[in-house]
Design an enzyme around this catalytic site. Sequence first.
Site, PDB file in Angstrom:
ATOM      1  N   HIS A  75     -82.485 -28.434  90.899  1.00  0.00           N
ATOM      2  CA  HIS A  75     -83.248 -28.668  89.672  1.00  0.00           C
ATOM      3  C   HIS A  75     -82.615 -29.817  88.908  1.00  0.00           C
ATOM      4  CE1 HIS A  75     -85.749 -24.784  89.201  1.00  0.00           C
ATOM      5  NE2 HIS A  75     -85.411 -24.933  90.464  1.00  0.00           N
ATOM      6  N   TYR A 202     -86.909 -22.493  78.845  1.00  0.00           N
ATOM      7  CA  TYR A 202     -86.269 -21.710  77.788  1.00  0.00           C
ATOM      8  C   TYR A 202     -87.153 -21.838  76.553  1.00  0.00           C
ATOM      9  CZ  TYR A 202     -81.873 -21.551  80.482  1.00  0.00           C
ATOM     10  OH  TYR A 202     -80.901 -21.332  81.437  1.00  0.00           O
ATOM     11  N   PRO A 293     -75.901 -14.240  78.496  1.00  0.00           N
ATOM     12  CA  PRO A 293     -76.482 -14.866  79.688  1.00  0.00           C
ATOM     13  C   PRO A 293     -77.167 -16.217  79.476  1.00  0.00           C
ATOM     14  CG  PRO A 293     -77.800 -12.982  78.988  1.00  0.00           C
ATOM     15  CD  PRO A 293     -76.573 -12.981  78.139  1.00  0.00           C
ATOM     16  N   LYS A 297     -73.740 -19.185  82.506  1.00  0.00           N
ATOM     17  CA  LYS A 297     -72.387 -19.707  82.732  1.00  0.00           C
ATOM     18  C   LYS A 297     -71.450 -18.696  83.425  1.00  0.00           C
ATOM     19  CE  LYS A 297     -72.228 -23.964  81.366  1.00  0.00           C
ATOM     20  NZ  LYS A 297     -73.001 -24.604  82.418  1.00  0.00           N
ATOM     21  N   TYR A 385     -74.852 -27.947  80.601  1.00  0.00           N
ATOM     22  CA  TYR A 385     -75.643 -27.091  81.502  1.00  0.00           C
ATOM     23  C   TYR A 385     -75.266 -27.340  82.961  1.00  0.00           C
ATOM     24  CZ  TYR A 385     -79.691 -24.239  82.779  1.00  0.00           C
ATOM     25  OH  TYR A 385     -80.506 -23.234  83.260  1.00  0.00           O
TER      26      TYR A 385
HETATM   27  C1  DHB Z   1     -81.224 -17.145  85.153  1.00  0.00           C
HETATM   28  C2  DHB Z   1     -80.413 -16.456  84.280  1.00  0.00           C
HETATM   29  C3  DHB Z   1     -79.912 -17.070  83.152  1.00  0.00           C
HETATM   30  O1  DHB Z   1     -79.108 -16.407  82.300  1.00  0.00           O
HETATM   31  C4  DHB Z   1     -80.226 -18.398  82.875  1.00  0.00           C
HETATM   32  O2  DHB Z   1     -79.749 -18.971  81.753  1.00  0.00           O
HETATM   33  C5  DHB Z   1     -81.024 -19.089  83.755  1.00  0.00           C
HETATM   34  C6  DHB Z   1     -81.526 -18.459  84.885  1.00  0.00           C
HETATM   35  C7  DHB Z   1     -81.757 -16.469  86.371  1.00  0.00           C
HETATM   36  O3  DHB Z   1     -81.476 -15.281  86.546  1.00  0.00           O
HETATM   37  O4  DHB Z   1     -82.494 -17.095  87.125  1.00  0.00           O
END
Ligand code: DHB
Length: 392
Positions: A75, A202, A293, A297, A385
């Site tokens: 990505h 997001y 989450p 990270k 990121y």
């Molecule tokens: C996923 C989980 C995340 O916490 C995130 O920021 C991006 C993707 C995932 O499970 O695909």
Amino acid sequence: MRTLRTRVAIVGAGPAGLMLSHLLHRSGIESVVVDHRTHEQIATTIRAGILEAGSVRLLVDSGVSDRVVTEGDRHDGVVLRFDDENHRIDFQDLVGESVWLYPQTDVFLDLAARRKADGGDVRYGVSDTAVDIGDRPAMTFTDSDGVATRVEAELLIGADGSHSICRRAIPPGIRTEWFREYPFAWFGFLAEAPQSHPELIYTRSAHGFALISQRTPAMQRMYFQCSPDERVEDWSEDRIWAEMRKRVNGNGFELNEGPISGAMVLPFRSFVTAPMRHGRMLLAGDAAHTVPPTGAKGLNLALADVRVLHEVITEFLADGDEDVLGVYTDRALDRVWKAQHFSYWMTTMLHSAAGATAFDIERQRGELSLITGSRHGAAYLAEAYTGWQHSK
Ligand code: DHB
């Protein structure tokens, strides 16, 4: 009691423990890894899905597997969505890097298969694990064949997750812990449906945060902000989709829907403990720190710890100088606090806090506009990121 000796005893056969065992093997250092979970339990626990560029390089360059590049999805950007508009952050253009969508369960499967193929000693499904953190560190456990076993080693590694028994073996007076709770959680689920968008989205909405992620062309992973005491059984498929539509659909964008599975509520916590080393014991990954989450990270940070840990251990075992172990905490913590800040920042920028004032809401919009409307703002997000390339 059956007694074995090895050079490095590792508690925890998640990605951190297995990666360390693998890197040590490549340096000619043998280790024993134990986990109270079975291989099946670890392989079927749904975790996050995004790997930083550096994590991918570590997996490929150390010969774990090239499945991450052959089967994972590169990505080159993500989308921040607010006020019903998508704003793309172009990682390649901004920082010349990418991330890979490759689920943590696959990272585990690759590592477990590589350790098995290399004859590694990894014991799943052990019970009653305890650790002895003296000058001659050891771990004791009941092996899956029922035999009480003691593994003595030169170093002990706690890669045993957020409920770490290793961390708790460090006397409380020596540990400093930093902790933050959040007034929300994520409701996560898998949807059997085609992709709604080629990249992750997001979303900040008046109804709360939502994240559109992916697993395979036919299976998507999604999350929405919920209360920490939300119960999965209270959410029918219809109710879940109604919530997602409210937060994400609009202005020509519509989610692809389908049958739901794998629903769970994920708690949010920021936690750091230091030092990450006590005598002959060193901590890695969630045993030493957890992040909320948002931004994915957790696994990446665990692998970054292990990269440093591998260097420190090989140097220590080569010349026996304990001072070498002393540098581990500072080297690892630099990245840990950057990732703590990033995860906290992404979380607070995108979630709705109960009790937010009109000022708070407009300020949050200003922050999003600053990040998406400025090359410098976008590059700040892109660098974090994809993973800080030049950090210690
Ligand atoms: C996923 C989980 C995340 O916490 C995130 O920021 C991006 C993707 C995932 O499970 O695909």
